[in-house]
Scaffold this motif. Structure first.
Motif, short mmCIF file in Angstrom:
data_model
loop_
_atom_site.label_atom_id
_atom_site.label_comp_id
_atom_site.label_asym_id
_atom_site.label_seq_id
_atom_site.Cartn_x
_atom_site.Cartn_y
_atom_site.Cartn_z
N TRP A 200 0.95 -1.14 -0.24
CA TRP A 200 0.04 0.08 -0.05
C TRP A 200 1.04 1.31 -0.03
O TRP A 200 0.28 2.20 -0.47
N LYS A 201 2.21 1.51 0.66
CA LYS A 201 2.87 2.24 0.46
C LYS A 201 3.49 2.83 -0.93
O LYS A 201 3.90 4.12 -1.02
N SER A 202 3.79 1.77 -1.60
CA SER A 202 4.38 2.13 -2.68
C SER A 202 3.83 3.30 -3.90
O SER A 202 4.32 3.83 -4.36
N PRO A 203 2.46 3.28 -4.12
CA PRO A 203 2.03 4.03 -4.84
C PRO A 203 2.26 5.48 -4.52
O PRO A 203 2.25 6.49 -4.90
N VAL A 204 2.11 5.62 -2.84
CA VAL A 204 2.08 6.93 -2.20
C VAL A 204 3.75 7.36 -2.67
O VAL A 204 4.05 8.40 -3.14
N ASP A 205 4.75 6.36 -2.38
CA ASP A 205 6.16 6.80 -2.64
C ASP A 205 6.40 7.37 -4.03
O ASP A 205 7.10 8.29 -4.26
N ALA A 206 5.41 7.04 -5.07
CA ALA A 206 5.77 7.37 -6.39
C ALA A 206 5.27 8.85 -6.66
O ALA A 206 5.20 9.44 -7.45
N GLN A 207 4.13 9.28 -5.57
CA GLN A 207 3.66 10.73 -5.64
C GLN A 207 4.56 11.74 -4.61
O GLN A 207 3.93 12.85 -4.83
N VAL A 208 5.39 11.28 -4.03
CA VAL A 208 6.00 12.15 -3.22
C VAL A 208 7.52 12.40 -3.76
O VAL A 208 8.44 13.13 -2.85
N LEU A 364 1.88 3.16 -11.58
CA LEU A 364 1.49 1.69 -10.98
C LEU A 364 2.14 0.71 -11.48
O LEU A 364 2.21 -0.40 -10.84
N LYS A 365 2.41 0.58 -12.70
CA LYS A 365 3.18 -0.58 -13.45
C LYS A 365 4.48 -0.58 -12.99
O LYS A 365 4.88 -1.61 -12.80
N ILE A 366 5.07 0.36 -12.70
CA ILE A 366 6.52 0.52 -11.94
C ILE A 366 6.42 -0.38 -10.48
O ILE A 366 7.22 -1.16 -10.29
N VAL A 367 5.34 0.26 -9.73
CA VAL A 367 5.48 -0.33 -8.37
C VAL A 367 5.00 -1.61 -8.39
O VAL A 367 5.70 -2.34 -7.60
#
Ligand code: FES
Ligand code: FE2
Length: 408
Positions: A200-208, A364-367
């Motif tokens: 669940w944390k990975s999509p957040v990582d991609a936005q920060v 999302l593909k990357i995470v």
């Protein structure tokens, strides 16, 4: 208006939280995941929607955290007050509301045996009440869930006695931002949900972090938003806002798509907006760089699961909910201060929507690939640059909650 090119930008990131590698097991470990559910999702304020989503008395939506088997009803009462309840009948536990959203007429009736509850949660009627030996109706209302509001957003907390008030939790965001985002004119325009095969944390990582934009989004936005134009910062003392970033236009705009350029003539929802489309935002003082001629947006990480992007005329909200250590639900919602009326404005919104769909698909593909490599043990530690300092702050906040929880 001519864009100023000689205005200096703030420094990027910092080493205040250290420079060491971080372990990746907190993206895959079952025990850590369970501890996050117990000590993060069960203790923190969670953003569930906006007041304008519940415009009239009886309007409701349900909020589910499947990983905790939690279902909550958020409803506006006859008195105009918004309340949250466990979606569980106090007779034998039936889910009272099964729809995601709608309008209740006067109250809620349990579909199993017909117990009736008011919009304020009170138990109003029990069929064949006399057949219950000693039923105290006054004490059998729906179970309330802690709820508070900030800037027009509704937050809930599964802890009946939250450790911090919502105001304390979101303190770094400041009063002026409340005024700006709290405007009742913001209404929901569109959104969607995706199941993502990542922690669940990975999509957040991609936005920060903006470090990935130049390369990861080379097919979409990188021509006009580069790593250089993202300025991250951290709020070391904050519980609810570990950090945020400001996004600027690069000094020289790259090649732009004809459709992006056309859409930018009619509004600011597109990152392709041209310099002459620069705006001075009303009541925008607290957004530190809003008056900067190259400012595009401010992004905030609201711990633990929300990313809020504030732009002129647009709020872009992304939320993540765990489904397992290796899967999550990713929700995207857009709110706009003005409903598009003219064709050009509608076109601008549509182009903005398509653009962000494509950009998020790249993230999302990357995470999902990252999750496989963490899960297989191929990568046990991650390297973080100063540009990615918010991920480090996020990691520290989660670790703090988990460690404090396990020592209780
Ligand atoms: S479980 Fe709701 S009325 Fe029986
Ligand atoms: Fe991205």
């Amino acid at each position: 208006m001519n864009i100023a090119t000689n205005v200096s930008l703030p420094a990027q990131g910092s080493d205040a939280l250290g420079i060491e590698k971080l372990p990746t097991d907190f993206y895959v470990c079952e025990n850590h995941y369970r501890s996050e559910l117990e000590n993060v999702f069960s203790k923190c304020w969670l953003m569930v929607g906006r007041e304008t989503d519940l415009a009239k008395s009886g309007d409701f939506f349900t909020y589910k955290i499947d990983a905790l088997s939690v279902s909550i009803i958020v409803v506006r009462g006859k008195d105009g007050i918004i309340r949250a309840f466990r979606n569980a009948c106090t007779h034998r536990g039936t889910k009272i509301v099964t729809e995601e959203r709608g309008r209740l007429r006067g109250g809620m009736i349990c579909p199993y045996h017909g117990w009736a509850f008011g919009l304020d949660g009170d138990l109003l009627n029990v069929p064949d009440e006399e057949t219950f030996g000693c039923l105290d109706k006054d004490n059998e209302g729906l179970h309330t869930v802690s709820l508070d509001k900030w800037g027009g957003f509704i937050f809930i907390n599964l802890d009946p006695h939250p450790q911090w008030s919502l105001k304390e939790y979101l303190a770094p965001l400041g009063e002026d931002l409340i005024k700006y985002v709290g405007d009742e004119q913001w209404t929901w325009s569109f959104g969607w949900k995706s199941r993502v095969k990542s922690n669940w944390k990975s999509p957040v990582d991609a936005q920060v972090e903006g470090y990935h934009i130049t390369y990861g989004h080379r097919r979409t936005i990188s021509r006009n938003v580069t790593a250089e134009t993202t300025r991250p910062y951290i709020n070391p003392g904050s519980i609810g806002v570990p950090g945020g970033h400001h996004l600027f236009r690069p000094e020289k705009l790259g090649e732009q798509t004809p459709i992006g350029l056309l859409a930018a003539r009619y509004g600011a929802t597109s990152l392709y907006a041209e310099p002459e489309k620069e705006f001075a935002a009303n009541n925008f003082d607290q957004l530190a760089f809003s008056q900067h001629p190259r400012w595009i947006l401010d992004g905030y990480l609201l711990f633990p699961n929300t990313v809020l992007f504030v732009q002129k005329g647009q709020l872009f909200i992304q939320r993540t909910l765990p489904l397992s250590p290796h899967e999550c639900l990713w929700e995207v919602d857009f709110y706009h201060s003005e409903k598009p009326q003219k064709f050009g404005e509608k076109f601008n919104h549509e182009q903005g929507r398509i653009q962000i769909r494509d950009v998020l698909s790249e993230d999302l593909k990357i995470v999902e690939g990252i999750q496989e490599n963490y899960r297989s043990g191929a990568i046990k530690e991650m390297n973080l640059s100063r540009q990615e300092v918010i991920i480090r702050a996020y990691y520290h906040s989660i670790r703090q909650f988990v460690e404090e929880g396990s020592s209780r």
